[in-house]
Scaffold this motif. Structure first.
Motif, PDB file in Angstrom:
ATOM      1  N   ASN A 154     -18.578 -34.329 -14.659  1.00 49.46           N
ATOM      2  CA  ASN A 154     -17.581 -33.598 -13.649  1.00 49.46           C
ATOM      3  C   ASN A 154     -16.480 -33.039 -14.580  1.00 49.46           C
ATOM      4  O   ASN A 154     -15.153 -32.958 -13.991  1.00 49.46           O
ATOM      5  CB  ASN A 154     -17.240 -34.648 -12.685  1.00 49.46           C
ATOM      6  N   ARG A 157     -15.038 -27.582 -12.910  1.00 51.24           N
ATOM      7  CA  ARG A 157     -15.110 -27.349 -11.574  1.00 51.24           C
ATOM      8  C   ARG A 157     -15.402 -25.888 -11.321  1.00 51.24           C
ATOM      9  O   ARG A 157     -14.399 -25.059 -11.672  1.00 51.24           O
ATOM     10  CB  ARG A 157     -13.702 -27.794 -11.147  1.00 51.24           C
ATOM     11  N   ALA A 159     -16.147 -24.962  -8.069  1.00 56.21           N
ATOM     12  CA  ALA A 159     -15.393 -24.553  -7.060  1.00 56.21           C
ATOM     13  C   ALA A 159     -14.951 -26.085  -6.440  1.00 56.21           C
ATOM     14  O   ALA A 159     -15.111 -26.977  -6.946  1.00 56.21           O
ATOM     15  CB  ALA A 159     -16.654 -24.326  -5.947  1.00 56.21           C
ATOM     16  N   GLU A 160     -14.123 -25.856  -5.159  1.00 56.86           N
ATOM     17  CA  GLU A 160     -13.238 -26.984  -4.930  1.00 56.86           C
ATOM     18  C   GLU A 160     -14.266 -28.179  -4.720  1.00 56.86           C
ATOM     19  O   GLU A 160     -13.619 -29.049  -5.143  1.00 56.86           O
ATOM     20  CB  GLU A 160     -12.917 -26.553  -3.478  1.00 56.86           C
ATOM     21  N   ASP A 161     -15.374 -28.300  -4.361  1.00 52.59           N
ATOM     22  CA  ASP A 161     -16.096 -29.431  -4.225  1.00 52.59           C
ATOM     23  C   ASP A 161     -17.468 -29.266  -5.093  1.00 52.59           C
ATOM     24  O   ASP A 161     -18.435 -29.846  -4.581  1.00 52.59           O
ATOM     25  CB  ASP A 161     -16.536 -29.756  -2.823  1.00 52.59           C
ATOM     26  N   ASP A 162     -17.463 -28.569  -6.287  1.00 54.33           N
ATOM     27  CA  ASP A 162     -18.657 -28.557  -6.918  1.00 54.33           C
ATOM     28  C   ASP A 162     -18.088 -28.708  -8.519  1.00 54.33           C
ATOM     29  O   ASP A 162     -17.734 -28.091  -9.155  1.00 54.33           O
ATOM     30  CB  ASP A 162     -19.288 -27.149  -6.782  1.00 54.33           C
ATOM     31  N   TYR A 163     -18.670 -30.017  -8.921  1.00 55.10           N
ATOM     32  CA  TYR A 163     -18.318 -30.261 -10.430  1.00 55.10           C
ATOM     33  C   TYR A 163     -19.564 -30.300 -11.065  1.00 55.10           C
ATOM     34  O   TYR A 163     -20.452 -30.809 -10.535  1.00 55.10           O
ATOM     35  CB  TYR A 163     -17.610 -31.711  -9.986  1.00 55.10           C
ATOM     36  N   ARG A 164     -19.496 -30.092 -12.311  1.00 56.05           N
ATOM     37  CA  ARG A 164     -20.559 -30.092 -13.195  1.00 56.05           C
ATOM     38  C   ARG A 164     -20.361 -30.706 -14.561  1.00 56.05           C
ATOM     39  O   ARG A 164     -19.216 -30.808 -15.105  1.00 56.05           O
ATOM     40  CB  ARG A 164     -20.906 -28.634 -13.734  1.00 56.05           C
TER      41      ARG A 164
END
Length: 191
Positions: A154, A157, A159-164
């Motif tokens: 994580n 980031r 996007a606001e709710d998209d962590y990689r």
């Protein structure tokens, strides 16, 4: 037809504009090269200037691939490690192949050209890169001989709710006569 690769080409306006256009097109096609789509040339240009500044300082080298028309179709930047204890490896950044050329084997050719450029630098034993999880790039790099050596969950980031995950990969360039890693405690001579 294969791409023609060049290391440290003469930098002019056409090359600058070609890399900028490539970066925009790759990002807007979903490529994980430091931005999240949509981007414009104005978004990308300041990052390219950072690479160019490092090139002028001798810290970064450019590998560029051109198609049969001379158009910039692929790039990768090799960046020397400034830390005095880690100068034996080099970083690979902003690896891009234009979307219209993907699926033709040009990515593998670019990776080979970058590895060859790194091998030509005295004292470089390995190439390190990082890639964004969830894109499949790690599988591609593994198919080019890179090994995953670390992962930070994580860390990216998009996007606001998209962590990689931030995936760290390494390509040894030569046979190593030393252990793969040295984790033997040696104590602290400063104590």
């Amino acid at each position: 037809m294969a791409l023609t690769f060049e290391v440290d080409p003469a930098f002019d306006r056409a090359l600058r504009d070609g890399i900028t256009a490539l970066w925009v097109d790759v990002t807007n096609a979903g490529g994980a090269v430091g931005f999240v789509a949509p981007v414009t040339a104005g978004d990308v240009r300041p990052e390219l200037v950072k690479h160019l500044s490092a090139m002028v300082d001798g810290r970064t080298r450019l590998v560029v691939g051109r198609d049969e028309h001379g158009t910039v179709a692929a790039t990768a930047f090799l960046t020397h490690n400034a830390h005095r204890l880690m100068r034996h490896w080099i970083g690979l950044y902003t690896v891009m192949v234009h979307p219209r050329h993907q699926g033709k084997g040009y990515g593998r050719e670019l990776m080979e050209a970058a590895a060859d450029a790194a091998r030509a630098i005295d004292g470089i034993d390995a190439v390190r890169l990082t890639c964004r999880g969830g894109t499949g790039a790690d599988r591609f790099y593994a198919s080019c001989g890179y090994k995953e050596v670390g992962r930070i969950p994580n860390a990216i980031r998009v996007a606001e709710d998209d962590y990689r995950d931030d995936i760290i990969m390494l390509l040894p360039l030569f046979r190593q006569d030393r252990p793969e890693s040295d984790t033997t405690p040696r104590g602290n001579p400063a104590i």
